[in-house]
Enzyme design. Structure first.
Site, PDB file in Angstrom:
ATOM      1  N   GLY A   1      -4.991   6.574   2.083  1.00 38.73           N
ATOM      2  CA  GLY A   1      -5.112   7.997   1.822  1.00 38.73           C
ATOM      3  C   GLY A   1      -6.429   8.382   1.185  1.00 38.73           C
ATOM      4  O   GLY A   1      -6.668   9.562   0.939  1.00 38.73           O
TER       5      GLY A   1
ATOM      6  N   CYS B   1      -9.480  -2.265   3.308  1.00 40.92           N
ATOM      7  CA  CYS B   1      -8.791  -1.030   2.929  1.00 40.92           C
ATOM      8  C   CYS B   1      -9.189  -0.600   1.515  1.00 40.92           C
ATOM      9  O   CYS B   1     -10.328  -0.236   1.294  1.00 40.92           O
ATOM     10  CB  CYS B   1      -7.280  -1.212   3.083  1.00 40.92           C
ATOM     11  SG  CYS B   1      -6.363   0.338   3.160  1.00 40.92           S
ATOM     12  N   LEU B   2      -8.281  -0.649   0.547  1.00 40.87           N
ATOM     13  CA  LEU B   2      -8.634  -0.337  -0.838  1.00 40.87           C
ATOM     14  C   LEU B   2      -9.806  -1.201  -1.284  1.00 40.87           C
ATOM     15  O   LEU B   2     -10.672  -0.756  -2.050  1.00 40.87           O
ATOM     16  CB  LEU B   2      -7.432  -0.563  -1.752  1.00 40.87           C
ATOM     17  CG  LEU B   2      -7.670  -0.348  -3.251  1.00 40.87           C
ATOM     18  CD1 LEU B   2      -7.774   1.137  -3.582  1.00 40.87           C
ATOM     19  CD2 LEU B   2      -6.552  -1.007  -4.075  1.00 40.87           C
TER      20      LEU B   2
ATOM     21  N   GLU C   1      -5.990  -7.917  10.071  1.00 39.07           N
ATOM     22  CA  GLU C   1      -4.839  -8.813  10.255  1.00 39.07           C
ATOM     23  C   GLU C   1      -3.665  -8.111  10.922  1.00 39.07           C
ATOM     24  O   GLU C   1      -2.691  -8.748  11.323  1.00 39.07           O
ATOM     25  CB  GLU C   1      -4.404  -9.397   8.903  1.00 39.07           C
ATOM     26  CG  GLU C   1      -3.551  -8.486   8.040  1.00 39.07           C
ATOM     27  CD  GLU C   1      -4.291  -7.311   7.430  1.00 39.07           C
ATOM     28  OE1 GLU C   1      -3.621  -6.431   6.877  1.00 39.07           O
ATOM     29  OE2 GLU C   1      -5.537  -7.270   7.512  1.00 39.07           O
TER      30      GLU C   1
ATOM     31  N   GLY D   1      -2.792   3.658  -3.904  1.00 33.73           N
ATOM     32  CA  GLY D   1      -3.313   4.570  -4.910  1.00 33.73           C
ATOM     33  C   GLY D   1      -4.799   4.840  -4.847  1.00 33.73           C
ATOM     34  O   GLY D   1      -5.491   4.545  -3.869  1.00 33.73           O
TER      35      GLY D   1
ATOM     36  N   GLN E   1     -13.057   0.372  -0.526  1.00 35.44           N
ATOM     37  CA  GLN E   1     -13.330   1.495  -1.413  1.00 35.44           C
ATOM     38  C   GLN E   1     -13.803   1.016  -2.789  1.00 35.44           C
ATOM     39  O   GLN E   1     -14.756   1.560  -3.360  1.00 35.44           O
ATOM     40  CB  GLN E   1     -12.067   2.347  -1.544  1.00 35.44           C
ATOM     41  CG  GLN E   1     -11.592   2.942  -0.238  1.00 35.44           C
ATOM     42  CD  GLN E   1     -10.129   3.340  -0.266  1.00 35.44           C
ATOM     43  OE1 GLN E   1      -9.538   3.517  -1.333  1.00 35.44           O
ATOM     44  NE2 GLN E   1      -9.520   3.474   0.905  1.00 35.44           N
TER      45      GLN E   1
ATOM     46  N   GLY F   1      -4.358  -2.224  -1.065  1.00 39.08           N
ATOM     47  CA  GLY F   1      -3.455  -1.849  -2.145  1.00 39.08           C
ATOM     48  C   GLY F   1      -3.227  -0.356  -2.169  1.00 39.08           C
ATOM     49  O   GLY F   1      -3.813   0.398  -1.377  1.00 39.08           O
TER      50      GLY F   1
ATOM     51  N   HIS G   1      -7.041  -2.641   8.847  1.00 37.06           N
ATOM     52  CA  HIS G   1      -6.438  -3.954   8.594  1.00 37.06           C
ATOM     53  C   HIS G   1      -6.683  -4.883   9.773  1.00 37.06           C
ATOM     54  O   HIS G   1      -5.951  -4.822  10.775  1.00 37.06           O
ATOM     55  CB  HIS G   1      -4.929  -3.805   8.343  1.00 37.06           C
ATOM     56  CG  HIS G   1      -4.600  -3.291   6.988  1.00 37.06           C
ATOM     57  ND1 HIS G   1      -4.335  -4.123   5.909  1.00 37.06           N
ATOM     58  CD2 HIS G   1      -4.514  -2.038   6.514  1.00 37.06           C
ATOM     59  CE1 HIS G   1      -4.085  -3.396   4.842  1.00 37.06           C
ATOM     60  NE2 HIS G   1      -4.188  -2.125   5.179  1.00 37.06           N
TER      61      HIS G   1
ATOM     62  N   SER H   1       0.812  -1.215   0.000  1.00 34.95           N
ATOM     63  CA  SER H   1       0.000   0.000   0.000  1.00 34.95           C
ATOM     64  C   SER H   1       0.850   1.272   0.000  1.00 34.95           C
ATOM     65  O   SER H   1       0.329   2.361  -0.262  1.00 34.95           O
ATOM     66  CB  SER H   1      -0.947   0.019   1.215  1.00 34.95           C
ATOM     67  OG  SER H   1      -1.915  -1.003   1.107  1.00 34.95           O
TER      68      SER H   1
END
Length: 355
Positions: free
Chosen positions: A287, A243-244, A326, A218, A247, A216, A324, A45
């Site tokens: 981000g 996370c990503l 984990e 970006g 989204q 991940g 996360h 990430s």
């Protein structure tokens, strides 16, 4: 000792000490974690970012490969108040420029006030401020990395724990941490790790009980192929994301995402569950955040800023988390997430053809 320079968006140049020579550029971000530097540095990430550690000493317990989250260091450069020789030598071997002996408190304060910013770094015996400024000038924004998924994803499918008796999980690898795979394998799942641009044909070959979208780097808007997979199979197979992954799933189900000022990166982010009112500490590294949740319901929020930390849909069998579960590094308050998502598989489901 050779010198180094960090050029910040806006034109300021900070002098530092070179610990691993080279030039680099990327989005300057910081983490508040005081342990787990090996895990952070190998977290996909952080691809295309310059990672600043706010904790003053990085490397005090050495470097051990068994703690790595992937097979390489992902930040384009590393900044710290002080790096030990072990970490500096590791970064040098990885050809990742690293600098220290600068005021990281000032850098972190600037990021909090002005937001994550572009930066350029030049380190080594011949480094000049002009070299760092040239790197800054050439630095793209995070949303400009349209094919960042290819930089961190597996090129070909991989299978972990093939002979297990548990669920078959199709993990779409957008930059997955190794501990996500381990968490699923520990629960007797067979994990089919697929490229970020996997097709419906790839999914149907696996015929999974669960479609899992990984973390991940970006802008989630740049993962169009992954979003298309979610759109194809939502309602036909249980979905999970971290996370990503949260989204991307939200975007696929009618939601929107937005860039945060400086993101959440660290191991002490408090998250409140809206049903139980329980607060847990979490590890985070992102981000971007979900602005509009679309067809999903918010089940957990960040205590500090009320951003969505958990999304769910009973009707569609979807569970996602922005943090996360984990950890690695960080607290293990939320490891039961993996039990919850595997419980969705229940009796084995068969995929509806994408045709």
């Amino acid at each position: 000792m050779a010198g180094a320079y960090v050029a910040l968006e806006g034109g300021r140049v900070v002098e530092a000490r070179c610990r691993a020579p080279g030039t680099g550029r990327g989005e300057l971000v910081f983490t508040t974690a005081y342990t787990g530097y090996e895990e952070s540095l190998t977290d996909p990430s952080y691809e295309e970012q310059v990672l600043t550690f706010s904790y003053p000493l990085i490397g005090n317990y050495g470097v051990r490969e068994e703690r790595f989250e992937s097979d390489r260091v992902h930040p384009t450069a590393v900044v710290a108040r002080e790096l030990t020789d072990d970490v500096a030598e590791w970064l040098d071997e990885e050809d990742v420029p690293a600098v220290d002996h600068l005021d990281t408190r000032d850098l972190v304060g600037g990021i909090r006030e002005e937001g994550a910013m572009k930066c350029g770094i030049a380190a080594g015996p011949d480094a000049t401020p002009e070299d760092a400024l040239a790197e800054l000038e050439a630095c793209p924004g995070m949303s400009d990395h349209e094919n960042i998924g290819a930089q961190v994803s597996v090129a070909e499918p991989e299978v972990h724990n093939a002979d297990a008796d548990g669920a078959d999980v199709a993990l779409v690898d957008c930059g997955a941490k190794g501990s996500i795979v381990e968490s699923l394998v520990d629960r007797d799942a067979t994990v089919h790790v697929l490229p970020h641009d996997a097709t419906p044909a790839d999914i149907e070959e696996v015929d999974p009980d669960l479609l899992f979208v990984s973390n991940g780097p970006g802008d989630p808007a740049n993962f169009e192929a992954t979003q298309a997979l979610v759109e194809t199979y939502a309602g036909d197979v249980p979905l999970a994301g971290i996370c990503l992954g949260q989204q991307i799933i939200a975007r696929a189900l009618g939601g929107t995402t937005e860039k945060m000022d400086f993101g959440h990166r660290g191991v002490n982010q408090p998250v409140r569950d809206l049903e139980t009112n329980r607060v847990v500490m979490t590890t985070q590294n992102h981000g971007y955040t979900v602005a509009d949740t679309g067809e999903l319901d918010v089940t957990q929020v960040n205590v500090n800023d009320d951003t969505a930390e958990g999304l769910e849909s009973d009707e569609l069998d979807v569970i996602t988390r922005q943090y996360h579960p984990e950890a690695n590094p960080g607290p293990h308050d939320t490891l039961d997430f993996f039990d919850d998502v595997l419980d969705m598989t229940g009796p084995r489901r068969r995929l509806v053809s994408a045709d």
